[in-house]
Design an enzyme around this catalytic site. Structure first.
Site, PDB file in Angstrom:
ATOM      1  N   LEU A  87     -11.462  60.494  15.686  1.00 27.53           N
ATOM      2  CA  LEU A  87     -10.588  61.657  15.495  1.00 27.53           C
ATOM      3  C   LEU A  87     -11.406  62.690  14.729  1.00 27.53           C
ATOM      4  O   LEU A  87     -12.178  62.333  13.834  1.00 27.53           O
ATOM      5  CB  LEU A  87      -9.348  61.279  14.674  1.00 27.53           C
ATOM      6  CG  LEU A  87      -8.300  60.385  15.340  1.00 27.53           C
ATOM      7  CD1 LEU A  87      -7.189  60.039  14.350  1.00 27.53           C
ATOM      8  CD2 LEU A  87      -7.707  61.054  16.577  1.00 27.53           C
ATOM      9  N   ASP A  88     -11.222  63.960  15.058  1.00 27.93           N
ATOM     10  CA  ASP A  88     -11.918  65.034  14.336  1.00 27.93           C
ATOM     11  C   ASP A  88     -11.614  64.944  12.846  1.00 27.93           C
ATOM     12  O   ASP A  88     -10.556  64.458  12.452  1.00 27.93           O
ATOM     13  CB  ASP A  88     -11.400  66.416  14.770  1.00 27.93           C
ATOM     14  CG  ASP A  88     -11.705  66.721  16.210  1.00 27.93           C
ATOM     15  OD1 ASP A  88     -12.628  66.109  16.759  1.00 27.93           O
ATOM     16  OD2 ASP A  88     -11.002  67.587  16.758  1.00 27.93           O
ATOM     17  N   GLN A  89     -12.484  65.542  12.058  1.00 27.79           N
ATOM     18  CA  GLN A  89     -12.282  65.557  10.606  1.00 27.79           C
ATOM     19  C   GLN A  89     -10.891  66.103  10.253  1.00 27.79           C
ATOM     20  O   GLN A  89     -10.202  65.596   9.386  1.00 27.79           O
ATOM     21  CB  GLN A  89     -13.375  66.402   9.946  1.00 27.79           C
ATOM     22  CG  GLN A  89     -13.270  66.420   8.435  1.00 27.79           C
ATOM     23  CD  GLN A  89     -14.427  67.148   7.775  1.00 27.79           C
ATOM     24  OE1 GLN A  89     -15.249  67.773   8.437  1.00 27.79           O
ATOM     25  NE2 GLN A  89     -14.503  67.066   6.467  1.00 27.79           N
TER      26      GLN A  89
END
Ligand code: URA
Length: 238
Positions: free
Chosen positions: A102-104
């Site tokens: 998952l993206d930051q």
């Protein structure tokens, strides 16, 4: 019977690629014989496998459903010292890793495991695991755009597969619209890019479902173990 390098990576010795290297370097023995053939099949329950003279132990498998907070990076280590998903698993002694990423700035459901076989199955593009995201955007969004998101969007890396899109309402107070979108692919920043394509900035992105698993009962920054039944169902998913 399984390929030697697969058994090695499943035991947590090293990645599949690094295990192949160990075999090629002649550092692996099966029942006393040095094996240099990459395709060699072994039975992990019967054969005695030694890597640099050390017996391969079947590591117990761990499966966690983690509710990743925003700002946390999906990586095993970060050179810049930023908080990573691993920081939340410090009390677990076996090495684990995330299934996908998952993206930051994306929060929500992330599976963590040391079962390389299951991770490979779930991440294989043909698997098309359903992933549902709650999306918050600024302002209103017309039905035509919702329909276009569902039908498929032309991104840099090609057309997105059909998705399911639900309108969850507009909040007068915040001026934000909440939607849910279920996608079956896992391209880099896919949901954000789909909305950006129509000029919408995603304010908040949260993965609320992965296959049949939801965040129910798992607070932000917390995790729980999957049940045996859930693990079996993931192996059999679709
Ligand atoms: N789509 C995104 O844009 N970001 C994620 O982290 C996951 C899906």
């Amino acid at each position: 019977m399984d390929r030697l390098q697969k058994v090695m990576s499943n035991c947590g010795v090293a990645s599949r690629r690094a295990s192949e290297q160990l075999i090629l370097e002649g550092r692996v023995r099966v029942n006393g014989v040095v094996i240099r053939e990459l395709g060699t099949k072994v039975d992990p329950d019967k054969d005695i496998i030694l890597v640099d003279g050390n017996r391969l132990e079947m590591q117990p498998k761990h499966y966690y459903l983690f509710n990743k907070p925003k700002g946390v990076i999906t990586t095993s280590s970060d050179e810049q010292g930023r908080t990573t998903v691993m920081d939340y698993f410090k009390k677990e002694k076996d090495r684990i890793y995330a299934v996908g990423r998952l993206d930051q700035n994306t929060e929500g459901l992330l599976l963590m495991t040391n079962d390389g076989e299951l991770a490979n199955i779930l991440m294989h593009p043909s698997k098309m695991v359903d992933k549902t995201y709650e999306v918050k955007i600024k302002g209103h969004i017309p039905n035509t755009v919702l329909q276009a998101l569902a039908d498929g969007v032309e991104l840099d890396d090609g057309m997105t597969a059909p998705a399911d899109v639900y309108y969850n309402g507009f909040d007068q107070h915040t001026g934000q619209t909440t939607l849910e979108i279920t996608i079956h692919e896992g391209r880099n920043r896919q949901v954000r890019r789909m909305f950006e394509h129509f000029g919408y900035q995603v304010y908040n992105l949260r993965r609320i479902q992965y296959a049949f698993l939801t965040l129910s009962g798992v607070k932000r920054g917390a995790y729980r173990r999957l049940t045996k039944e859930e693990v079996t169902a993931l192996y059999e998913y679709k």
